[in-house]
Write an enzyme that holds these catalytic residues in place. Structure first.
Site, PDB file in Angstrom:
ATOM      1  N   GLU A  64      49.752  48.167 -10.412  1.00  0.00           N
ATOM      2  CA  GLU A  64      50.215  48.568 -11.699  1.00  0.00           C
ATOM      3  C   GLU A  64      51.099  49.929 -11.528  1.00  0.00           C
ATOM      4  OE1 GLU A  64      49.734  51.380 -15.358  1.00  0.00           O
ATOM      5  OE2 GLU A  64      49.406  51.637 -13.404  1.00  0.00           O
TER       6      GLU A  64
ATOM      7  N   HIS B 101      43.919  48.072 -14.669  1.00  0.00           N
ATOM      8  CA  HIS B 101      44.538  48.104 -13.114  1.00  0.00           C
ATOM      9  C   HIS B 101      43.530  48.644 -12.007  1.00  0.00           C
ATOM     10  CE1 HIS B 101      45.928  52.129 -12.675  1.00  0.00           C
ATOM     11  NE2 HIS B 101      46.158  52.314 -13.931  1.00  0.00           N
TER      12      HIS B 101
ATOM     13  N   ASP C 204      42.852  51.716 -19.556  1.00  0.00           N
ATOM     14  CA  ASP C 204      43.570  52.388 -18.587  1.00  0.00           C
ATOM     15  C   ASP C 204      43.360  53.807 -18.593  1.00  0.00           C
ATOM     16  OD1 ASP C 204      45.272  53.454 -16.582  1.00  0.00           O
ATOM     17  OD2 ASP C 204      47.154  52.508 -17.264  1.00  0.00           O
TER      18      ASP C 204
END
Length: 264
Positions: free
Chosen positions: A100, A56, A129
């Site tokens: 996100e 993201h 992430d």
């Protein structure tokens, strides 16, 4: 519903019982906005078998976002740059997700708008992430259900993805730990439609134990990322050694699943 931080809660607990009044002032606004996903795919490879890799791109308003999630984005971008010289067996699709932090809006929108034929082409999804936390651990996760019952998806196939990450760390004589995949990142919409998935993670607000510090180094009693969702998530908040290892893990997994198909 309004929440306060854990630090505020601790401060209240430290006050005498008769002096625990909390005065809370909020400033809120609501408005419409547009955000974007950025997607790119290889010009070669079988489009009926897609290996998808994502991270993201956004950060929270309070934070600079260098670990969350500049670390994952940087590794995915460099992997995509290097993979441009490779002719994969499977088509590669890279995604940098928007929003996100607002509820997985970008990845949910993408998955929701895939028709059945396009969904069937997705062989697997790899999610990256927060992979450079300053007080890191090497976590691996996926839809196999081995460390919790959230976000289970094609357990046998997902288990092979998780094993491939574990094997990567073992080959470098580094310990790794399986964690509950949960639903806090962009793998969740893919799990919801049955796509096998896996990813790696170096930690957020969890406190490192002494046993974990003995295994992975770092400081016991401190958060894995003390600047998680805070303004101090700047360049100094990224553990370069952890990011170096994990950037290789991103490249390794992407190359492997570009050249191999995951049997469900």
């Amino acid at each position: 519903m309004v929440l306060v931080t854990q630090d505020v809660g601790r401060q209240l607990l430290e006050r005498p019982p008769g002096n625990r009044a909390l005065h809370l002032q909020t400033r809120t606004s609501r408005s419409m906005a547009t955000t974007y996903n950025l997607l790119a795919e290889s010009t070669s490879g079988d489009p009926a078998h897609v290996t998808m890799v994502g991270a993201h791109l956004d950060s929270v308003r309070a934070g600079g976002g260098n670990n969350d999630n500049g670390s994952g984005v940087a590794a995915v971008l460099e992997t995509a740059r290097q993979m441009a010289r490779v002719k994969p067996l499977n088509q590669l699709r890279f995604a940098l997700w928007g929003a996100e932090e607002q509820g997985l809006l970008g990845s949910r929108h993408y998955v929701r708008n895939l028709d059945d034929a396009e969904r069937a082409k997705l062989g697997l999804y790899l999610n990256f992430d927060m992979i450079g936390s300053p007080n890191p651990m090497f976590y691996v996760y996926g839809g196999d259900g081995s460390a919790g019952q959230e976000a289970i998806s094609s357990p046998q196939a997902s288990a092979r993805i998780v094993d491939s990450f574990s094997d990567f760390y073992a080959a470098r004589q580094l310990a790794s730990k399986r964690m509950n995949s949960g639903g806090r990142s962009d793998h969740k919409p893919f799990a919801d439609i049955g796509v096998p998935f896996g990813g790696i993670f170096t930690g957020a607000e969890s406190i490192k134990t002494q046993q974990e510090a003995d295994t992975w180094g770092g400081t016991a009693g401190e958060a894995l990322d003390p600047c998680y969702h805070r303004g101090c998530d700047n360049l100094a908040n990224v553990n370069e050694a952890a990011l170096d290892v994990n950037a290789d893990a991103v490249a390794h997994a992407t190359l492997y699943y570009a050249m191999n198909r995951l049997e469900r």
